[in-house]
Design a protein around this motif. Structure first.
Motif, mmCIF file in Angstrom:
data_model
loop_
_atom_site.group_PDB
_atom_site.id
_atom_site.type_symbol
_atom_site.label_atom_id
_atom_site.label_comp_id
_atom_site.label_asym_id
_atom_site.label_seq_id
_atom_site.Cartn_x
_atom_site.Cartn_y
_atom_site.Cartn_z
ATOM 1 N N ASP A 17 0.874 -1.170 0.000
ATOM 2 C CA ASP A 17 0.000 0.000 0.000
ATOM 3 C C ASP A 17 0.908 1.215 0.000
ATOM 4 N N ASP A 18 1.006 1.866 -1.143
ATOM 5 C CA ASP A 18 1.978 2.950 -1.265
ATOM 6 C C ASP A 18 1.531 4.252 -0.623
ATOM 7 N N LYS A 19 0.370 4.248 0.060
ATOM 8 C CA LYS A 19 -0.110 5.460 0.701
ATOM 9 C C LYS A 19 0.414 5.608 2.137
ATOM 10 N N ALA A 20 0.936 4.522 2.716
ATOM 11 C CA ALA A 20 1.431 4.564 4.090
ATOM 12 C C ALA A 20 2.937 4.753 4.105
ATOM 13 N N SER A 21 3.445 5.347 5.179
ATOM 14 C CA SER A 21 4.896 5.460 5.373
ATOM 15 C C SER A 21 5.385 4.257 6.161
ATOM 16 N N LEU A 79 5.545 -1.655 8.922
ATOM 17 C CA LEU A 79 4.134 -2.011 9.010
ATOM 18 C C LEU A 79 3.911 -3.471 8.633
ATOM 19 N N ASN A 80 4.609 -3.928 7.604
ATOM 20 C CA ASN A 80 4.457 -5.322 7.181
ATOM 21 C C ASN A 80 4.967 -6.285 8.252
ATOM 22 N N LEU A 81 6.055 -5.918 8.918
ATOM 23 C CA LEU A 81 6.585 -6.765 9.985
ATOM 24 C C LEU A 81 5.621 -6.815 11.168
ATOM 25 N N LEU A 82 5.023 -5.670 11.509
ATOM 26 C CA LEU A 82 4.033 -5.660 12.584
ATOM 27 C C LEU A 82 2.820 -6.505 12.219
ATOM 28 N N ARG A 83 2.457 -6.478 10.947
ATOM 29 C CA ARG A 83 1.339 -7.301 10.497
ATOM 30 C C ARG A 83 1.639 -8.779 10.707
ATOM 31 N N LEU A 84 2.854 -9.199 10.329
ATOM 32 C CA LEU A 84 3.237 -10.601 10.491
ATOM 33 C C LEU A 84 3.240 -11.016 11.963
#
Length: 468
Positions: free
Chosen positions: A218-222, A227-232
Motif C-alpha cells: 500500500d503505497d499510501k502509508a509510510s 508495518l508489514n513486519l508488525l502485520r506478520l
C-alpha cells in the motif's frame, strides 16, 4: 622387575612431593571417557532447549517432575526423600531433596546461574531505515561486541500483552525458521572502522538486528516495511507494537551445540557459561534421591549483570526459601546456614596457548585436566570475591580425592589483568562455607564457547560426590 625399582630416587620423590596435573586422556579409562561422551549427549540437548533463563527453568522443571519433584509448599513439613522445587518468577529455580539428617545439621548447596551474555531488545525496538526493518538492542552482560555481528541469530523470549496473556517466542531454531543477523561493514569500506580500538570496533548502538525488507502493499502509508513486519507479528502472536513495552526479548546465536575436533573431545556451543554447571548440578541432584544432608540446587538469574533483582542471588530468595523450608521443623534459617556447605558452581577461564600472556601458567585452569577449584575470584587485590578458607578447601580436596574425581586448582587470569566474580560471595554472606568449583571454558562470553567433554563429566562427578 617391579615398577618402583625402575624409577630413580628423584622420580619417586617427585611423585610424592610435587603437585602435578594430567590430561584426562591419561587419567580416565576408555570406559570412563565413553561415559563422559554419553553424558554430554544429554548436556547438548539441554543447551539447545535452554538458551534463556526462562527456558532453562521450564526445561529443568519438566525433567524434575518426571523424577518425582513437586512444587514447594511452605506449609508442608517435608520428610526424608521428599523432592520439591521452588520456581522464582519463571527465571530462577531451586531443587531440593530432603535428607535423612535433621535440617539443623545444615544442607549441601550447589549454586549456578542460568543467564548468559546476549543481545536484548530495547523497549521500543522496531524501526525502518532505507527500507530495511531493524531492531534496536541493548547488550546483556560482558561481551566483545564485534563477535556478535554477521552470525545467525534467533529471537527468544516472552511478550506479555496488554490483556496480561504471556506469549512465548522462539524463532530461528527449527530448520524451517528464518534467522536474523547484525550486519557489519565490508573490509573495502571499513577503513575508518578498523582504525577504532577493538573494544570500540562495533559500538553498542550499532548492534542493530536485520529482521525484514518487504513493504506492505500500500503505497499510501509510510514505513511500509515496519508495518508489514508488525502485520506478520500480529497474525502469528496477536501482538501490537505497544506490547514490546512489556516484553523480554533477546537475540541469541541460532546454531546448535555440537561436537568439536577430529576426536570429538570438545563441545562448541552458546551458553556453556554457566549452563554447563547448571546441567551437571541438576543431574547430580537427580542422581541422589536419598541423600544424608538435604540437597539444595540453586539455578540463579542475573549473574552476568551483578546478580541484582528478585531472581538474582544478591536478593534474599534463597534465604527466604530456607526459612520457609525450616520453619515447620522449628529450626531457624541461620542455624541451617551456619552448618551448611556450598559449591558455587561457575566456570573458569581456560588457558589458551594462542593468548598466553593474560594467565600465570602455574595457577591457570586448563581444559581436559578436570573440574576447577577456584579459591577466590574477584579482581585486583581480590576485590568483590569470596575467598574460601584453607579448612574448607582442604575439605573439598579430601572429598574429591576420596571419590577419585580429577580436579585442578585455578585462578582467573593474572593479578592485574582484570578478573571476574561469581555468586559465591552472596552465598557466603549467609554464613555458609563456600568455594567456586566448575569447568574451564575457552572463548568465554563469546557466542560460541568451548569446553571439554571429560571436564563436563568430571564436574558432574564432583557435584555428585558433594551430594553423597
Amino acid at each position: 622387575m617391579a615398577e618402583n625399582e625402575k624409577k630413580s630416587a628423584a622420580e619417586l620423590l617427585k611423585e610424592e612431593l610435587v603437585y602435578q596435573t594430567k590430561n584426562s586422556g591419561e587419567v580416565l579409562s576408555d570406559k570412563e571417557l565413553e561415559k563422559a561422551d554419553l553424558f554430554c549427549e544429554g548436556y547438548k540437548s539441554f543447551l539447545n532447549m535452554a538458551k534463556t533463563e526462562r527456558e532453562a527453568v521450564d526445561t529443568t522443571i519438566a525433567i524434575a517432575r518426571e523424577k518425582g519433584y513437586r512444587e514447594f509448599d511452605p506449609r508442608v513439613l517435608y520428610k526424608a526423600g521428599d523432592k520439591i522445587y521452588y520456581n522464582n518468577r519463571g527465571k530462577a529455580l531451586i531443587l531440593t531433596t530432603m535428607g535423612t539428617e535433621p535440617l539443623e545439621n545444615g544442607v549441601r548447596i550447589i549454586a549456578s546461574h542460568i543467564d548468559a551474555p546476549r543481545i536484548d531488545l530495547k523497549p521500543r525496538p522496531l524501526y525502518e531505515e532505507a527500507q530495511l526493518g531493524l531492531l534496536k538492542t541493548h547488550y546483556y552482560g560482558g561481551i566483545k561486541k564485534y563477535q556478535w555481528t554477521a552470525i545467525p541469530l534467533a529471537l527468544h523470549g516472552v511478550i506479555v500483552r496488554r490483556d496480561g496473556e504471556a506469549v512465548n517466542v522462539a524463532i530461528g531454531e527449527r530448520e524451517e525458521d528464518p534467522v536474523f543477523t547484525i550486519t557489519d561493514l565490508l573490509p573495502h569500506l571499513g577503513k575508518d572502522q578498523m582504525q577504532r580500538k577493538l573494544d570500540d570496533g562495533v559500538r553498542g548502538e550499532e548492534l542493530n538486528v536485520l529482521v525484514g525488507g518487504r513493504p506492505f502493499r500500500d503505497d499510501k502509508a509510510s514505513e511500509r516495511v515496519k508495518l508489514n513486519l508488525l502485520r506478520l507479528l500480529n497474525e502469528k502472536y496477536g501482538v501490537v507494537e505497544a506490547d514490546f513495552l512489556s516484553a523480554e526479548l533477546t537475540m541469541v546465536p541460532a546454531f546448535k551445540a555440537q561436537d568439536l575436533g577430529f576426536d570429538r573431545s570438545f563441545i562448541g556451543a552458546y551458553g556453556h557459561d554457566d549452563r554447563v554447571c547448571a546441567y551437571t548440578s541438576i543431574m547430580a541432584a537427580l542422581n541422589n534421591p536419598k541423600p544424608a544432608a538435604t540437597t539444595v540446587t540453586v539455578l540463579a538469574d542475573k549473574e552476568e549483570t551483578g546478580s541484582e533483582g528478585p531472581t538474582g542471588l544478591s536478593s534474599d530468595f534463597l534465604r527466604f526459601f530456607i526459612e520457609d523450608l525450616a520453619a515447620p521443623h522449628g529450626v531457624a534459617a541461620r542455624t541451617v546456614f551456619r552448618n551448611s556447605k556450598c559449591m558455587s558452581a561457575d566456570v573458569n577461564a581456560a588457558f589458551d596457548p594462542t593468548f598466553p600472556d593474560v594467565h600465570e601458567k602455574n595457577n591457570a585452569a586448563y581444559v581436559n585436566r578436570g573440574v576447577v577449584v577456584t579459591k577466590y575470584t574477584g579482581s585486583r587485590g581480590k576485590g568483590g570475591t569470596n575467598d574460601a578458607s584453607a579448612e574448607y578447601v582442604a575439605f573439598i580436596r579430601s572429598l574429591l580425592d576420596n571419590a577419585k574425581v580429577q580436579w585442578q586448582a585455578g585462578e582467573l587470569g593474572k593479578v592485574d589483568f582484570g578478573g571476574g566474580g561469581t555468586v559465591a560471595k552472596y552465598i557466603s554472606s549467609l554464613g555458609v562455607e563456600t568455594v567456586d568449583v566448575g569447568v574451564a571454558v575457552l572463548s568465554m562470553h563469546a557466542p560460541y564457547e568451548v569446553c571439554s567433554k571429560a571436564d563436563v563429566y568430571t564436574a558432574y562427578r564432583a557435584f555428585d560426590a558433594f551430594y553423597k
